[in-house]
Design a protein around this motif. Structure first.
Motif, short mmCIF file in Angstrom:
data_model
loop_
_atom_site.label_atom_id
_atom_site.label_comp_id
_atom_site.label_asym_id
_atom_site.label_seq_id
_atom_site.Cartn_x
_atom_site.Cartn_y
_atom_site.Cartn_z
N VAL A 129 -1.60 3.24 -3.24
CA VAL A 129 -2.05 2.04 -3.95
C VAL A 129 -2.96 1.24 -3.02
CG1 VAL A 129 -1.27 -0.18 -4.88
CG2 VAL A 129 -0.03 1.90 -5.44
N HIS B 248 6.50 6.91 -9.25
CA HIS B 248 5.60 6.09 -8.44
C HIS B 248 4.30 5.82 -9.19
CE1 HIS B 248 7.57 8.08 -4.67
NE2 HIS B 248 8.38 7.19 -5.24
N TYR B 249 3.76 6.86 -9.82
CA TYR B 249 2.51 6.72 -10.57
C TYR B 249 2.71 5.83 -11.80
CZ TYR B 249 0.51 10.37 -7.64
OH TYR B 249 0.04 11.09 -6.57
N ARG C 31 -2.93 -0.28 -11.57
CA ARG C 31 -3.32 -0.56 -10.19
C ARG C 31 -4.44 0.37 -9.74
NH1 ARG C 31 0.64 -3.02 -6.92
NH2 ARG C 31 -1.19 -3.37 -5.61
N LEU D 25 2.02 7.27 -3.08
CA LEU D 25 2.45 7.74 -4.39
C LEU D 25 2.68 9.24 -4.30
CD1 LEU D 25 -0.31 5.84 -6.42
CD2 LEU D 25 2.03 5.08 -5.95
N GLU E 137 0.84 -1.21 0.00
CA GLU E 137 0.00 0.00 0.00
C GLU E 137 0.87 1.25 0.00
OE1 GLU E 137 -2.56 -0.77 3.41
OE2 GLU E 137 -4.20 -0.97 1.97
N ARG E 138 1.81 1.28 -0.90
CA ARG E 138 2.78 2.37 -0.93
C ARG E 138 2.14 3.71 -1.26
NH1 ARG E 138 6.45 0.02 -5.38
NH2 ARG E 138 5.85 -1.73 -4.13
N ARG F 6 4.87 3.39 -12.10
CA ARG F 6 4.97 2.02 -11.60
C ARG F 6 3.62 1.46 -11.20
NH1 ARG F 6 10.27 3.37 -8.06
NH2 ARG F 6 11.73 3.28 -9.79
N ALA F 7 2.70 2.34 -10.81
CA ALA F 7 1.37 1.91 -10.35
C ALA F 7 0.35 1.85 -11.48
CB ALA F 7 0.88 2.84 -9.25
N ALA G 186 -5.97 2.83 -6.98
CA ALA G 186 -5.40 3.74 -5.99
C ALA G 186 -6.48 4.56 -5.32
CB ALA G 186 -4.38 4.66 -6.65
#
Length: 165
Positions: A151, A93-94, A100, A88, A85-86, A96-97, A102
């Motif tokens: 996330v 970061h976005y 996903r 962002l 649950e990293r 990589r997500a 969020a």
């Protein structure tokens, strides 16, 4: 010119982290009883494997032993990845997500849960799930409109490999 411990740590650690093709996300020094805790958070586009964390931990430990950046007090070293649950906060970061789900806390107030479809320098392309049988809707959001983002864990999320099969 005086440098802070944080700046000295970053200067010492960034080359070691970069040598493993990782990004240095966070450095945190805190108290854990009588000892201090040095927590180093690293990540990459492919994620971080446990063996890579262990190798980096040994390299960091050696470098810290050779320097005086942590002083004479005892400390515990932890090298870790951001977790499921990293939060962002940066473009990488976005990116990589992408794909996903969020949860966004909006600067104007309120929350939004949406799937990240794409990220660029200006903002995000999102897919907001439909409610009560309605179709999902597309939405564009600027980074300035986001107060916090994290996330969300999805237990029934299809893996990319499953979708391609």
């Amino acid at each position: 010119m005086s440098t802070t411990q944080s700046e000295r740590l970053r200067g010492l650690l960034e080359p070691l982290v970069s040598a493993k093709d990782l990004d240095l996300e966070e450095i945190e020094v805190s108290r854990a009883g009588r000892r201090r805790m040095l927590r180093i958070v690293v990540d990459s586009d492919e994620g971080v494997e446990l063996d890579t964390c262990a190798e980096l931990s040994r390299a960091v430990s050696d470098a810290l032993d050779e320097s005086d950046v942590m002083g004479d007090e005892e400390y515990v070293l932890e090298v870790t990845s951001p977790g499921a649950e990293r939060p962002l906060s940066e473009l990488r970061h976005y990116v990589r997500a992408t794909g996903r789900l969020a949860r966004f806390t909006l600067a104007e107030g309120g929350e939004l849960v949406a799937r990240i479809l794409g990220a660029d320098e200006d903002g995000l392309d999102l897919e907001v799930p439909g409610v009560k049988g309605r179709k999902a809707t597309a939405r564009r959001i600027a980074y300035a409109d986001i107060a916090k983002a994290r996330v969300e864990i999805e237990f029934n999320r299809k893996d990319k490999k499953e979708e391609e099969a």
